[in-house]
Design a protein around this motif. Structure first.
Motif, PDB file in Angstrom:
ATOM      1  N   ASP A 160       0.857  -1.188   0.000  1.00  0.00           N
ATOM      2  CA  ASP A 160       0.000   0.000   0.000  1.00  0.00           C
ATOM      3  C   ASP A 160       0.892   1.236   0.000  1.00  0.00           C
ATOM      4  OD1 ASP A 160      -1.772   2.057   0.384  1.00  0.00           O
ATOM      5  OD2 ASP A 160      -2.763   1.190   2.128  1.00  0.00           O
ATOM      6  N   SER A 161       1.071   1.817  -1.161  1.00  0.00           N
ATOM      7  CA  SER A 161       1.994   2.949  -1.305  1.00  0.00           C
ATOM      8  C   SER A 161       1.466   4.225  -0.672  1.00  0.00           C
ATOM      9  CB  SER A 161       2.292   3.193  -2.794  1.00  0.00           C
ATOM     10  OG  SER A 161       1.101   3.499  -3.498  1.00  0.00           O
ATOM     11  N   SER A 162       0.227   4.216  -0.201  1.00  0.00           N
ATOM     12  CA  SER A 162      -0.293   5.397   0.495  1.00  0.00           C
ATOM     13  C   SER A 162       0.169   5.442   1.948  1.00  0.00           C
ATOM     14  CB  SER A 162      -1.831   5.413   0.446  1.00  0.00           C
ATOM     15  OG  SER A 162      -2.384   4.392   1.258  1.00  0.00           O
ATOM     16  N   THR A 163       0.730   4.342   2.461  1.00  0.00           N
ATOM     17  CA  THR A 163       1.244   4.318   3.828  1.00  0.00           C
ATOM     18  C   THR A 163       2.685   4.840   3.830  1.00  0.00           C
ATOM     19  OG1 THR A 163       2.011   2.016   3.661  1.00  0.00           O
ATOM     20  CG2 THR A 163      -0.247   2.380   4.436  1.00  0.00           C
ATOM     21  N   PHE A 164       3.155   5.247   5.008  1.00  0.00           N
ATOM     22  CA  PHE A 164       4.458   5.903   5.087  1.00  0.00           C
ATOM     23  C   PHE A 164       5.604   4.940   4.750  1.00  0.00           C
ATOM     24  CE2 PHE A 164       3.626   4.462   9.474  1.00  0.00           C
ATOM     25  CZ  PHE A 164       4.829   3.871   9.841  1.00  0.00           C
ATOM     26  N   VAL A 165       6.705   5.529   4.303  1.00  0.00           N
ATOM     27  CA  VAL A 165       7.909   4.757   4.014  1.00  0.00           C
ATOM     28  C   VAL A 165       8.575   4.432   5.351  1.00  0.00           C
ATOM     29  CG1 VAL A 165      10.136   4.734   2.837  1.00  0.00           C
ATOM     30  CG2 VAL A 165       8.170   5.889   1.785  1.00  0.00           C
ATOM     31  N   GLU A 166       8.828   3.151   5.581  1.00  0.00           N
ATOM     32  CA  GLU A 166       9.226   2.674   6.910  1.00  0.00           C
ATOM     33  C   GLU A 166      10.617   2.050   6.870  1.00  0.00           C
ATOM     34  OE1 GLU A 166       9.518   0.425  10.501  1.00  0.00           O
ATOM     35  OE2 GLU A 166       9.456  -0.532   8.513  1.00  0.00           O
TER      36      GLU A 166
ATOM     37  N   GLY B 241      12.165   7.075  11.077  1.00  0.00           N
ATOM     38  CA  GLY B 241      11.282   6.538  10.051  1.00  0.00           C
ATOM     39  C   GLY B 241      10.802   5.138  10.329  1.00  0.00           C
ATOM     40  N   SER B 242      11.052   4.662  11.544  1.00  0.00           N
ATOM     41  CA  SER B 242      10.610   3.322  11.917  1.00  0.00           C
ATOM     42  C   SER B 242       9.158   3.348  12.362  1.00  0.00           C
ATOM     43  CB  SER B 242      11.478   2.791  13.078  1.00  0.00           C
ATOM     44  OG  SER B 242      12.832   2.782  12.714  1.00  0.00           O
ATOM     45  N   CYS B 243       8.532   2.193  12.310  1.00  0.00           N
ATOM     46  CA  CYS B 243       7.198   2.046  12.877  1.00  0.00           C
ATOM     47  C   CYS B 243       7.337   2.348  14.372  1.00  0.00           C
ATOM     48  CB  CYS B 243       6.714   0.623  12.638  1.00  0.00           C
ATOM     49  SG  CYS B 243       4.952   0.440  12.562  1.00  0.00           S
TER      50      CYS B 243
ATOM     51  N   PRO C  79       5.012   4.065  21.097  1.00  0.00           N
ATOM     52  CA  PRO C  79       4.493   2.787  21.589  1.00  0.00           C
ATOM     53  C   PRO C  79       3.289   2.254  20.823  1.00  0.00           C
ATOM     54  CG  PRO C  79       3.593   4.557  22.905  1.00  0.00           C
ATOM     55  CD  PRO C  79       4.495   5.201  21.878  1.00  0.00           C
ATOM     56  N   PHE C  80       2.799   3.000  19.821  1.00  0.00           N
ATOM     57  CA  PHE C  80       1.554   2.589  19.159  1.00  0.00           C
ATOM     58  C   PHE C  80       1.768   2.007  17.769  1.00  0.00           C
ATOM     59  CE2 PHE C  80       0.354   6.143  22.044  1.00  0.00           C
ATOM     60  CZ  PHE C  80      -0.331   5.378  22.974  1.00  0.00           C
ATOM     61  N   PHE C  81       2.937   2.204  17.170  1.00  0.00           N
ATOM     62  CA  PHE C  81       3.320   1.588  15.902  1.00  0.00           C
ATOM     63  C   PHE C  81       2.375   1.933  14.753  1.00  0.00           C
ATOM     64  CE2 PHE C  81       4.844  -0.904  19.476  1.00  0.00           C
ATOM     65  CZ  PHE C  81       6.212  -0.869  19.238  1.00  0.00           C
ATOM     66  N   ASP C  82       1.846   3.152  14.784  1.00  0.00           N
ATOM     67  CA  ASP C  82       0.907   3.592  13.752  1.00  0.00           C
ATOM     68  C   ASP C  82       1.405   4.809  12.993  1.00  0.00           C
ATOM     69  OD1 ASP C  82       0.727   5.376  15.830  1.00  0.00           O
ATOM     70  OD2 ASP C  82      -1.465   5.424  15.893  1.00  0.00           O
ATOM     71  N   ARG C  83       2.684   5.161  13.187  1.00  0.00           N
ATOM     72  CA  ARG C  83       3.250   6.347  12.541  1.00  0.00           C
ATOM     73  C   ARG C  83       4.776   6.195  12.501  1.00  0.00           C
ATOM     74  NH1 ARG C  83       0.637  10.019  16.941  1.00  0.00           N
ATOM     75  NH2 ARG C  83      -0.754   8.228  16.791  1.00  0.00           N
ATOM     76  N   PRO C  84       5.441   7.022  11.683  1.00  0.00           N
ATOM     77  CA  PRO C  84       6.904   6.934  11.643  1.00  0.00           C
ATOM     78  C   PRO C  84       7.547   7.626  12.837  1.00  0.00           C
ATOM     79  CG  PRO C  84       6.136   8.615  10.113  1.00  0.00           C
ATOM     80  CD  PRO C  84       4.906   7.953  10.670  1.00  0.00           C
TER      81      PRO C  84
END
Length: 344
Positions: A241-247, A294-296, A299-304
């Motif tokens: 899904d290319s609409s999600t952030f680059v991780e 830029g990592s997931c 503590p919520f793993f929903d953003r970079p």
């Protein structure tokens, strides 16, 4: 100083910064475990023992290691198991021996499972998560429970694999027989790949059929992930899904799995080019304080952002890359010696 030596020095300095940044971070049970594994694989046994000691200090009544307000999890705490078991071997301290035994007892006899025997990921919900690929099976294999480790990987594969996408989904509800989250999460697929490599390293040669089957699973997920590898050597948070952030971290995890898999003789060297691309990209994401950006993000793993697990996987990736380079150098030297001997 040659360019190669200069790059190696810069990499070593960057790696040390990443390690220091990791030590500054608060860590839940699995984050403590992955950090301890990073210390083990980098050869820092003393620090690994200290990580293991605190994991045992925070072991709960059920036997789960390193619990920090995450006692709802079934398998996360098992990521500490190998470091605790290794600390027991290194020190002979009953603290570690008992800690590893209680963790193993939880997984084998008390942890909630599906009707088919697959370990769930959370205690109060009938859910199976891809994260568990990495948390429980490697410790089961390290502990000599090879059949159980294979059983868990087979179970996770059956429930979470999407054959059309050639990627794993994230969360399965075994009661509803449906996904809670079907998204092909990058870090989740990284957990699966890295976990399977760790299990394959431990399975005895006598289990050739099981080894071949798990290797097939590993090859499937690597091919599925690498089909979506970006030009910059990274992946999207949801891989397809290319609409999600680059991780960042998924690339580190896959790079680790490839380096380690090739060094173990499990994977063809053709994968190294992708591992190098992903490693280079990860190095480019480390800031001046040693934070892998830029990592997931915890503590919520929903953003970079940043996360202890991403710091740890940078270190794991570096250790695996170093072992690969050492192995290639040794092979080259051996080959040269054989050729010289033949000529003589």
């Amino acid at each position: 100083m040659t360019d190669t030596v200069k790059v190696q020095l810069e990499d070593a300095q960057r790696t040390e910064k990443v390690k220091l940044a990791l030590l500054s971070m608060q860590r839940y049970s699995w984050e403590q475990g992955v950090a301890a594994q990073a210390m083990l694989e980098s050869g820092d046994m003393e620090l690994a023992i200290l990580f293991a000691r605190d994991a045992v200090n925070r072991q709960d009544a059920a036997g789960k290691l390193g619990v920090m307000n995450d006692g709802y999890s079934v398998t996360d705490s098992a990521a500490n198991g190998e470091a605790v078991a290794r600390a027991a071997q290194a020190t002979g301290d009953p603290l570690f021996e008992q800690g590893a035994a209680r963790m193993l007892d939880w997984l084998l006899h008390h942890a909630p499972r599906t009707a088919e025997g697959t370990l769930r990921h959370v205690i109060d919900k009938p859910q199976v998560w891809i994260d568990s690929f990495y948390m429980a099976p490697p410790f089961l294999a390290v502990s000599g429970h090879y059949e159980e480790a294979v059983k868990q990987i087979d179970g996770y594969r059956q429930l979470l694999w999407d054959p059309e996408a050639r990627l794993f989904g994230h969360i399965w509800d075994d009661e509803a027989k449906a996904y809670v989250r079907q998204a092909h999460w990058g870090v989740g697929n990284g957990w699966a790949a890295a976990g399977m490599v760790r299990v394959l390293e431990r399975l005895p040669e006598s289990m050739s059929e099981e080894r071949e089957r798990i290797l097939g699973y590993l090859l499937d997920v690597l091919e599925g992930c690498l089909a979506h590898l970006r030009e910059d050597g990274l992946l999207h948070d949801v891989i397809d899904d290319s609409s999600t952030f680059v991780e960042t971290n998924a690339a580190q995890m896959l790079s680790y799995a490839i380096y380690r898999g090739v060094t173990l003789g499990l994977l063809d060297r053709r994968y190294i080019r992708a591992a190098e691309r992903m490693r280079t990209a990860a190095h480019g994401r480390v800031d001046e304080r040693g934070l892998v950006q830029g990592s997931c993000a915890a503590p919520f793993f929903d953003r970079p952002g940043t996360a202890p697990e991403s710091q740890a996987f940078f270190l794991l990736m570096e250790s695996a890359a170093s072992r690969y380079r050492d192995a290639v150098g040794t092979e080259a030297e051996t080959g040269a010696s054989q050729e010289e001997g033949g000529a003589a």
